[in-house]
Scaffold this motif. Sequence first.
Motif, PDB file in Angstrom:
ATOM      1  N   ILE A   1       9.426 -49.722 -62.951  1.00  0.00           N
ATOM      2  CA  ILE A   1      10.531 -48.972 -62.336  1.00  0.00           C
ATOM      3  C   ILE A   1      11.856 -49.409 -62.949  1.00  0.00           C
ATOM      4  N   ARG A   2      12.051 -50.709 -63.111  1.00  0.00           N
ATOM      5  CA  ARG A   2      13.288 -51.223 -63.711  1.00  0.00           C
ATOM      6  C   ARG A   2      13.452 -50.667 -65.137  1.00  0.00           C
ATOM      7  N   GLU A   3      12.396 -50.752 -65.939  1.00  0.00           N
ATOM      8  CA  GLU A   3      12.456 -50.248 -67.314  1.00  0.00           C
ATOM      9  C   GLU A   3      12.831 -48.770 -67.345  1.00  0.00           C
ATOM     10  N   PHE A   4      12.198 -47.992 -66.476  1.00  0.00           N
ATOM     11  CA  PHE A   4      12.462 -46.554 -66.454  1.00  0.00           C
ATOM     12  C   PHE A   4      13.897 -46.288 -65.997  1.00  0.00           C
ATOM     13  N   ALA A   5      14.328 -46.975 -64.940  1.00  0.00           N
ATOM     14  CA  ALA A   5      15.692 -46.790 -64.432  1.00  0.00           C
ATOM     15  C   ALA A   5      16.722 -47.099 -65.521  1.00  0.00           C
ATOM     16  N   GLU A   6      16.490 -48.177 -66.259  1.00  0.00           N
ATOM     17  CA  GLU A   6      17.402 -48.529 -67.349  1.00  0.00           C
ATOM     18  C   GLU A   6      17.369 -47.470 -68.455  1.00  0.00           C
ATOM     19  N   ALA A   7      16.170 -46.970 -68.767  1.00  0.00           N
ATOM     20  CA  ALA A   7      16.032 -45.979 -69.835  1.00  0.00           C
ATOM     21  C   ALA A   7      16.750 -44.671 -69.509  1.00  0.00           C
ATOM     22  N   VAL A   8      16.754 -44.285 -68.220  1.00  0.00           N
ATOM     23  CA  VAL A   8      17.410 -43.027 -67.849  1.00  0.00           C
ATOM     24  C   VAL A   8      18.850 -43.225 -67.386  1.00  0.00           C
ATOM     25  N   GLY A   9      19.316 -44.469 -67.412  1.00  0.00           N
ATOM     26  CA  GLY A   9      20.710 -44.740 -67.076  1.00  0.00           C
ATOM     27  C   GLY A   9      21.021 -44.760 -65.590  1.00  0.00           C
ATOM     28  N   SER A  10      20.008 -44.997 -64.754  1.00  0.00           N
ATOM     29  CA  SER A  10      20.250 -45.056 -63.309  1.00  0.00           C
ATOM     30  C   SER A  10      20.966 -46.355 -62.963  1.00  0.00           C
ATOM     31  N   THR A  11      21.991 -46.239 -62.145  1.00  0.00           N
ATOM     32  CA  THR A  11      22.730 -47.430 -61.719  1.00  0.00           C
ATOM     33  C   THR A  11      22.533 -47.732 -60.236  1.00  0.00           C
ATOM     34  N   ASP A  12      21.695 -46.959 -59.562  1.00  0.00           N
ATOM     35  CA  ASP A  12      21.441 -47.183 -58.139  1.00  0.00           C
ATOM     36  C   ASP A  12      20.614 -48.453 -57.975  1.00  0.00           C
ATOM     37  N   PRO A  13      21.121 -49.440 -57.251  1.00  0.00           N
ATOM     38  CA  PRO A  13      20.390 -50.699 -57.106  1.00  0.00           C
ATOM     39  C   PRO A  13      19.062 -50.566 -56.364  1.00  0.00           C
ATOM     40  N   VAL A  14      18.816 -49.455 -55.689  1.00  0.00           N
ATOM     41  CA  VAL A  14      17.546 -49.265 -54.977  1.00  0.00           C
ATOM     42  C   VAL A  14      16.364 -49.265 -55.951  1.00  0.00           C
ATOM     43  N   HIS A  15      16.659 -49.059 -57.235  1.00  0.00           N
ATOM     44  CA  HIS A  15      15.608 -49.036 -58.257  1.00  0.00           C
ATOM     45  C   HIS A  15      15.318 -50.413 -58.850  1.00  0.00           C
ATOM     46  N   VAL A  16      16.208 -51.379 -58.614  1.00  0.00           N
ATOM     47  CA  VAL A  16      16.045 -52.687 -59.262  1.00  0.00           C
ATOM     48  C   VAL A  16      16.166 -53.880 -58.317  1.00  0.00           C
ATOM     49  N   ASP A  17      16.636 -53.663 -57.118  1.00  0.00           N
ATOM     50  CA  ASP A  17      16.881 -54.764 -56.182  1.00  0.00           C
ATOM     51  C   ASP A  17      16.083 -54.537 -54.898  1.00  0.00           C
ATOM     52  N   ALA A  18      15.043 -55.338 -54.709  1.00  0.00           N
ATOM     53  CA  ALA A  18      14.164 -55.177 -53.538  1.00  0.00           C
ATOM     54  C   ALA A  18      14.924 -55.352 -52.226  1.00  0.00           C
ATOM     55  N   GLN A  19      15.910 -56.233 -52.187  1.00  0.00           N
ATOM     56  CA  GLN A  19      16.684 -56.420 -50.950  1.00  0.00           C
ATOM     57  C   GLN A  19      17.449 -55.151 -50.593  1.00  0.00           C
ATOM     58  N   VAL A  20      18.044 -54.515 -51.568  1.00  0.00           N
ATOM     59  CA  VAL A  20      18.765 -53.266 -51.329  1.00  0.00           C
ATOM     60  C   VAL A  20      17.782 -52.197 -50.851  1.00  0.00           C
ATOM     61  N   ALA A  21      16.641 -52.106 -51.515  1.00  0.00           N
ATOM     62  CA  ALA A  21      15.636 -51.111 -51.135  1.00  0.00           C
ATOM     63  C   ALA A  21      15.166 -51.342 -49.698  1.00  0.00           C
ATOM     64  N   ARG A  22      14.901 -52.577 -49.340  1.00  0.00           N
ATOM     65  CA  ARG A  22      14.442 -52.879 -47.974  1.00  0.00           C
ATOM     66  C   ARG A  22      15.529 -52.574 -46.948  1.00  0.00           C
ATOM     67  N   ALA A  23      16.775 -52.842 -47.314  1.00  0.00           N
ATOM     68  CA  ALA A  23      17.888 -52.532 -46.412  1.00  0.00           C
ATOM     69  C   ALA A  23      18.000 -51.026 -46.172  1.00  0.00           C
ATOM     70  N   ARG A  24      17.527 -50.238 -47.125  1.00  0.00           N
ATOM     71  CA  ARG A  24      17.556 -48.778 -46.986  1.00  0.00           C
ATOM     72  C   ARG A  24      16.264 -48.236 -46.367  1.00  0.00           C
ATOM     73  N   GLY A  25      15.365 -49.136 -45.969  1.00  0.00           N
ATOM     74  CA  GLY A  25      14.168 -48.711 -45.262  1.00  0.00           C
ATOM     75  C   GLY A  25      12.909 -48.565 -46.091  1.00  0.00           C
ATOM     76  N   TYR A  26      12.936 -48.996 -47.343  1.00  0.00           N
ATOM     77  CA  TYR A  26      11.763 -48.911 -48.204  1.00  0.00           C
ATOM     78  C   TYR A  26      11.025 -50.249 -48.230  1.00  0.00           C
ATOM     79  N   ALA A  27       9.757 -50.220 -48.571  1.00  0.00           N
ATOM     80  CA  ALA A  27       8.949 -51.443 -48.634  1.00  0.00           C
ATOM     81  C   ALA A  27       9.309 -52.293 -49.851  1.00  0.00           C
TER      82      ALA A  27
END
Length: 148
Positions: A25-51
Amino acid sequence: MPVNADFQGRVYPPTETYRVSAAKIREFAEAVGSTDPVHVDAQVARARGYADVIAPPTFAVLIAQQCDAQLIRDPEAGIDYARVVHGEQRFTHHRPLTAGDAVVGTLHVDTVREAGGHAMVTTRTELATEQGEAVCTATSTIVIRGGE
C-alpha cells in the motif's frame, strides 16, 4: 485470429489469494502521489476507524489485472496482447482494501463485440476476502486493434 465472441458470459475460477500488505500500500501510494496519511500511517488509519492502513482506490487494479490475465493468456480467447489497448477502468468499492486483507478475484467476461474492425472486451472482476466479503468490483474494457 479474431477474438472469440463465445467467451462472452464466461466466468473464470477465483484466483490465488492476494495478501494486501502495508508495504505494498505504501509503495502504491507513493507511486501515485497520494499524500493522505491513512495510506501509510496505521495510527491515523485506526483513528479514522480502519483496522490498518487502507489502499488508495486504484490499488485494486493490481489484483484485477492479475485476474484479467486469465483471459489474455487463454489461447482459445484469440487475444493478441501486442494489439491490446486499455480502453476504460472503473471501480465500485464496497469497502476499502486494508492491510491484512486476503483477497481473491473472480473474472467475468461481460461483453465481447466488434466495432470499426476492432474487438472490444469488457470484463468485471469481483474482489472479495477469502471469507466472501465483497471488497470491490473492477470493470475494465480493452480494445484489441484489428488488422493493419
